[in-house]
Design a protein around this motif. Structure first.
Motif, mmCIF file in Angstrom:
data_model
loop_
_atom_site.group_PDB
_atom_site.id
_atom_site.type_symbol
_atom_site.label_atom_id
_atom_site.label_comp_id
_atom_site.label_asym_id
_atom_site.label_seq_id
_atom_site.Cartn_x
_atom_site.Cartn_y
_atom_site.Cartn_z
ATOM 1 N N THR A 118 29.205 41.980 17.462
ATOM 2 C CA THR A 118 28.399 43.111 16.997
ATOM 3 C C THR A 118 29.282 44.279 16.581
ATOM 4 O O THR A 118 29.135 44.834 15.497
ATOM 5 N N VAL A 119 30.201 44.629 17.481
ATOM 6 C CA VAL A 119 31.010 45.821 17.218
ATOM 7 C C VAL A 119 31.879 45.630 15.981
ATOM 8 O O VAL A 119 32.011 46.537 15.159
ATOM 9 N N THR A 120 32.446 44.447 15.842
ATOM 10 C CA THR A 120 33.289 44.213 14.669
ATOM 11 C C THR A 120 32.492 44.409 13.395
ATOM 12 O O THR A 120 32.923 45.087 12.469
ATOM 13 N N ILE A 121 31.302 43.826 13.370
ATOM 14 C CA ILE A 121 30.469 43.963 12.170
ATOM 15 C C ILE A 121 30.147 45.427 11.912
ATOM 16 O O ILE A 121 30.311 45.937 10.805
ATOM 17 N N VAL A 122 29.739 46.119 12.983
ATOM 18 C CA VAL A 122 29.349 47.518 12.807
ATOM 19 C C VAL A 122 30.532 48.363 12.352
ATOM 20 O O VAL A 122 30.433 49.159 11.430
ATOM 21 N N LEU A 123 31.682 48.172 12.999
ATOM 22 C CA LEU A 123 32.858 48.978 12.659
ATOM 23 C C LEU A 123 33.262 48.781 11.206
ATOM 24 O O LEU A 123 33.624 49.720 10.517
ATOM 25 N N ILE A 128 40.889 50.525 20.588
ATOM 26 C CA ILE A 128 39.591 51.173 20.797
ATOM 27 C C ILE A 128 38.561 50.150 21.270
ATOM 28 O O ILE A 128 37.642 50.487 22.005
ATOM 29 N N SER A 129 38.741 48.901 20.880
ATOM 30 C CA SER A 129 37.761 47.898 21.313
ATOM 31 C C SER A 129 37.815 47.706 22.825
ATOM 32 O O SER A 129 36.830 47.332 23.437
ATOM 33 N N ASN A 130 38.967 47.991 23.428
ATOM 34 C CA ASN A 130 39.051 47.903 24.874
ATOM 35 C C ASN A 130 38.146 48.909 25.560
ATOM 36 O O ASN A 130 37.687 48.709 26.674
ATOM 37 N N ARG A 131 37.918 50.005 24.844
ATOM 38 C CA ARG A 131 37.047 51.039 25.374
ATOM 39 C C ARG A 131 35.606 50.538 25.437
ATOM 40 O O ARG A 131 34.784 51.062 26.166
ATOM 41 N N ILE A 174 28.725 37.883 27.189
ATOM 42 C CA ILE A 174 28.533 39.306 26.858
ATOM 43 C C ILE A 174 29.686 39.803 25.985
ATOM 44 O O ILE A 174 29.493 40.489 24.979
ATOM 45 N N ILE A 175 30.915 39.430 26.383
ATOM 46 C CA ILE A 175 32.083 39.858 25.607
ATOM 47 C C ILE A 175 31.960 39.399 24.168
ATOM 48 O O ILE A 175 32.140 40.178 23.224
ATOM 49 N N VAL A 176 31.634 38.138 23.992
ATOM 50 C CA VAL A 176 31.556 37.586 22.643
ATOM 51 C C VAL A 176 30.449 38.283 21.848
ATOM 52 O O VAL A 176 30.650 38.710 20.711
ATOM 53 N N LEU A 177 29.281 38.436 22.498
ATOM 54 C CA LEU A 177 28.167 39.131 21.839
ATOM 55 C C LEU A 177 28.599 40.502 21.341
ATOM 56 O O LEU A 177 28.384 40.869 20.186
ATOM 57 N N LEU A 178 29.248 41.251 22.237
ATOM 58 C CA LEU A 178 29.645 42.616 21.899
ATOM 59 C C LEU A 178 30.718 42.630 20.826
ATOM 60 O O LEU A 178 30.654 43.410 19.879
ATOM 61 N N ALA A 194 24.608 53.061 21.752
ATOM 62 C CA ALA A 194 24.111 51.690 21.844
ATOM 63 C C ALA A 194 24.973 50.891 22.823
ATOM 64 O O ALA A 194 24.455 50.137 23.654
ATOM 65 N N LEU A 195 26.287 51.082 22.735
ATOM 66 C CA LEU A 195 27.173 50.370 23.651
ATOM 67 C C LEU A 195 26.946 50.820 25.094
ATOM 68 O O LEU A 195 26.935 50.005 26.016
ATOM 69 N N ASP A 196 26.748 52.124 25.277
ATOM 70 C CA ASP A 196 26.472 52.641 26.616
ATOM 71 C C ASP A 196 25.196 52.022 27.181
ATOM 72 O O ASP A 196 25.148 51.585 28.328
#
Lengths: 309, 276, 355
Positions: free
Chosen positions: A297-302, B112-115, A290-294, A241-243
């Protein structure tokens, strides 16, 4: 660590010395991370701060105004249809390509989970697309999809029984399928490899126990296999998804966002803004969004999937 | 493992299906390769030719004659150097995290978030920084950037491999008279050499295949091979022979190296989520 | 040859206190065994002596030198780990030589010492092999070799035999005892196995919840346990604990049968616990006045070949008696058992032995 000194401490005299004893190991652990942290800060912190800073100024090709301008660019961004369209295009790629890759990858994983002659060779060869540079993958599909000299139209022609000259990379109805096919081609093997490994690691005695209990195949899958492979599925989906969210290379090789801006993703749009129109501050604002969006999202998912730490 | 439906597909049927799948995934690679061996007439023949009359290397010869292959050399040097540095620094950092939990979970998460930051977001401020420092279109600039970009991956992977080393081995060495750094060098590194090698190869592949940074931060001096490939794209007329030959040159080395890494492949590309 | 002195040693992990004040003195050349159930702190204590864990309070001194602040490498101790901790990428020879090389010992000296150690352990033919080519017992020997080759002040063993199968374990146990006899180094040995503790130790240190419950010579502790915990830990099958009401004229069991007062017990009365080891029972002959005697109904028979274990109940309590082979053939038998009242123990409500 000696905060709660024990009044019953016997044979004292140790505390002052202990501080000296602790230091070698403690210093060692920080020496070991220092160089890496320094280098990562270069890409992990500097750009973010710099971006945030530039996004509230007004720097572009003609103007080097570095005074504080407030959130004008963020406001402009909110009413920038091209940005929203780029975001929508990006999400289309995510929601179409990702499930397709997952489903195909899982099907392939099942195909190869039982022994079969030549299986190691199959698996090795199937991984090759993952290793190809995305630019090369794009170039390859550019050759494949050429309306006149590419084999895809030729094969379709055999099926249709007449000459087929579909303009895959120009026709608005075909560019999305074209890009998505290229993405699926390159990344389904990634899904396959991870899911295949996960399936192979499923505790067979659990599967057998479920079978002995008379569970149907679907029940076994849902209650035994799926929970066992779930962490891997989650990781694979997250990575992909990130890719897909930062999709750039393949589109750059295939359509450069065209026709017009039909396949422009946010990465492509940011590139055009920053490096062709030199809208420094505006691009910065967009990058920061974009940074904030990601990050969110990523924090929640992780937090939800608890990757191996 | 019997995970398939009870009335599963027969072996023959599965094998045939496997062949079909394989053809779908390998045919584009075949097509790319075969074009690089075709003559211009064969490339631009209609209907397309699936097998050329004779394998000829003129397309490659042109790349060598015009010096286009230098971009492969650039890629080799940049990816190689950055891999070396990233692997070294990253493994040291990973050891500290794995053994002392330095910085706790927050630090690991941050790494890892930097990745996960999209390159397009990083490349913009980095470009401005590089312009200011005169690092655009230099080896050192790209090497630094790839090092930084790949460090989180190295740290993340090596942390996993180091955690697999039994801590007693290190304790035995400490008791036997090694310093902490000697333990790292003489016990931990030999124990993880397989994973270290695999991680280095993947790092190399990432740097080798990378496009956006190279596109933005190079001009003519240190062009890498993916950027060179895009130079052959034209609006209407692509330099197909060059695209194909260059792509093959840039892909074959990767295939060869990774072929030796079967055991680490799954773990390497899954960011360590699957131990394979 | 060195002696070890531990004073007031405490170890916290956050709010958890793993060692709650250990005082211990191990004289030169002694074979000292730390034993106790898992979580009792025995391994923590050993690792603290090695310097792999830091102590929170107290001192550890070897030969009078306080070593708290020394790194493991500077304490000059040798340690054998439970899972052997062999370096898989080094040959057996290099594994044994590892500590010497770390201390920059000259090659000739390394060859001599490794040769001697290998000879002593009977692993000379294995020196060129890789650890993965060795059996469990051979790996254990290499691990021991790595320790004996060093001229260390202390030998530490952390459950060295627990990864071996039962037969090998018996052999290695004898070997370790023989080695200690030959080398005579001060040795500290951690195990959870009371048989290892009994057979190997000059002195047993029994730990419980971070404290020393009792220390002493093995037979002394076995025969004169200071607490019910010690009595229960040492000996297999376990000592039987029977609740009794003690009066001036004797003990009344839960099922109403009476036993005379043990000869060595003080005059305490009230609710006590009688500790009888299985081997303190025997088939009774004709009743004799003042003898301890129980009439029982056997409900389980476990023959081991050499001896037979008979189980019966006294009130709700399951009791095991160790009898000669063939003395009971099947459950349901009614027997009269004699109790050796000279060897039983009596504990008060807090589990403290009454003497």
């Amino acid at each position: 660590m000696n905060a709660n000194a024990d009044p019953l401490a016997v044979g004292g005299g140790a505390p002052p010395k202990r501080a000296r004893r602790r230091s070698p190991d403690r210093a060692f652990r920080y020496y070991m991370i220092a160089p890496a942290v320094f280098v990562i800060l270069l890409i992990g912190l500097f750009p973010v701060i710099y971006t945030a800073l530039k996004s509230v100024q007004n720097v572009n090709m003609f103007d080097m105004d570095t005074s504080y301008q407030g959130f004008i660019h963020y406001k402009a961004l909110m009413s920038d249809t091209r940005f929203w369209l780029a975001l929508a295009h990006t999400l289309i790629f995510v929601v179409v390509a990702l499930p397709a890759e997952l489903a195909l990858g899982l099907a392939m994983a099942y195909l190869f989970v039982d022994r079969m002659p030549g299986r190691p060779v199959f698996v090795t060869l199937l991984v090759l697309p993952v290793l190809v540079s995305p630019i090369v993958a794009g170039a390859t599909w550019r050759l494949m999809l050429d309306n006149r000299y590419g084999p895809i139209n030729q094969i379709l022609g055999w099926i249709a029984g007449e000459e087929v000259t579909l303009l895959w990379l120009v026709d608005p109805n075909l560019v999305y399928p074209a890009i998505i096919i290229a993405e699926i081609w390159q990344w389904t093997p990634f899904m396959f490899l991870l899911l295949w490994a996960a399936l192979s690691n499923v505790d067979q005695s659990q599967v057998e126990a479920a079978e002995l209990d008379g569970a149907s195949w679907w029940r076994t899958f849902r209650l035994v296999v799926l929970p066992a492979i779930w962490p891997v599925v989650a990781i694979a989906v997250l990575i992909r998804a990130l890719d897909l969210f930062r999709l750039f290379d393949v589109i750059w090789a295939l359509t450069k966002g065209g026709p017009g801006t039909m396949t422009e993703t946010i990465s492509i749009y940011a590139y055009v803004l920053g490096f062709q129109q030199f809208e420094t501050s505006y691009t910065a604002a967009m990058a920061f969004v974009i940074i904030v969006l990601l990050a969110v999202t990523v924090t929640i998912v992780l937090r939800r999937i608890e990757i191996d730490r | 493992m019997r995970l398939r439906p009870e009335r599963g597909l027969g072996l023959v049927l599965r094998f045939i299906l496997a062949l079909v799948v394989l053809v779908f995934f390998l045919f584009p690679i075949y097509w790319l390769a075969i074009i690089s061996f075709k003559t211009p007439d064969e490339i631009f023949s209609f209907p397309p030719v699936w097998w050329p009359e004779a394998i000829q290397f003129a397309n490659y010869a042109v790349l060598f004659k015009d010096g286009d292959v230098e971009t492969i050399g650039n890629s080799l040097f940049i990816a190689g150097a950055s891999t070396l540095v990233a692997t070294l620094l990253g493994t040291m950092c990973a050891y500290s995290i794995a053994r002392f939990r330095t910085g706790g979970n927050m630090f690991s998460d941050w790494i890892i978030s930097n990745r996960m930051i999209p390159p397009i977001v990083i490349v913009f401020p980095i470009f401005l920084l590089f312009v200011a420092l005169g690092l655009v279109d230099t080896y050192i600039g790209l090497i630094m950037l790839y090092t930084a970009f790949n460090l989180p991956y190295v740290i993340w992977m090596m942390r996993g491999y180091i955690q697999d080393v039994p801590v007693e081995l290190e304790e035995a060495a400490l008791v036997d008279g090694l310093t902490r750094f000697e333990v790292f060098r003489k016990v931990v590194l030999p124990m993880v050499r397989g994973g270290l090698f695999a991680t280095a190869v993947f790092t190399f592949v990432f740097a080798w295949n990378e496009f956006i940074f190279a596109l933005v931060l190079t001009r003519n001096e240190v062009t890498t091979f993916p950027v060179q490939v895009t130079h052959y794209f034209g609006g209407q007329s692509n330099l197909w022979a060059k695209i194909a030959a260059m792509s093959v040159l840039g892909t074959v080395p990767i295939f060869i190296v990774v072929a030796f890494l079967q055991r680490f492949l799954v773990r390497g590309i899954s960011l360590g989520a699957v131990k394979g | 040859m060195s002696q070890l002195e531990i004073t007031g040693l405490r170890k916290h992990y956050g709010s958890f206190e793993a060692l709650k004040g250990i005082d211990l003195s191990v004289p030169e050349g002694e074979f000292c065994v730390f034993v106790g159930p898992s979580g009792c702190g025995k391994s923590t204590l050993l690792r603290t002596i090695a310097g792999l864990e830091e102590s929170s309070h107290g001192t550890i001194a070897i030969d009078g030198e306080v070593v708290n602040d020394l790194r493991p490498r500077d304490r000059n101790i040798a340690m054998v780990f439970q899972n052997y901790a062999l370096y898989p990428y080094l040959s057996v020879f290099e594994n044994i030589a590892f500590g010497l090389r770390a201390r920059r010992v000259a090659d000739a000296e390394v060859n001599r010492r490794v040769g001697e150690a290998a000879e002593m352990l009977g692993i000379t033919p294995l020196l060129d092999r890789q650890p993965r080519q060795l059996s469990g017992g051979q790996r254990q020997r290499v691990a021991i070799g790595r320790a004996v080759v060093r001229d260390a002040r202390l030998f530490l063993f952390d459950e060295p035999l627990s990864n071996l199968d039962a037969q090998l374990r018996d052999g290695m146990r004898a070997e370790i005892k023989r080695l200690h006899g030959e080398i005579g180094k001060t040795t500290i040995y951690v195990t959870h196995d009371q048989i290892e503790a009994m057979t190997l130790a000059d002195r047993i240190v029994l730990l419980r919840e971070g404290r020393i419950e009792q220390e002493g010579a093995p037979l002394d502790m076995f025969e004169r346990p200071r607490t019910r915990f010690v009595a229960g830990f040492l000996g297999s099958p376990q000592m039987n604990f029977l609740p009794v009401e003690a009066g001036a004229d004797g003990l009344v069991l839960a099922d109403g049968q009476r036993l005379p007062r043990p000869l060595n017990a003080s005059g305490a009365t009230g609710s006590l616990v009688l500790g009888v080891r299985p081997e303190h029972f025997s088939r009774a002959g004709e009743p004799v006045a003042g003898e301890g005697r129980l009439d029982i109904l056997v409900d389980l028979v476990q023959p081991t070949g050499t001896r037979t274990y008979a189980q019966f109940r006294v009130g709700a309590q399951e009791v095991t008696a160790e009898l000669p082979a063939h003395s009971v053939e099947a459950p349901g038998a009614r027997l009269a058992l004699a109790v050796d009242m000279a060897r039983v123990s009596l504990f008060d409500a807090d589990g403290i032995a009454l003497r």
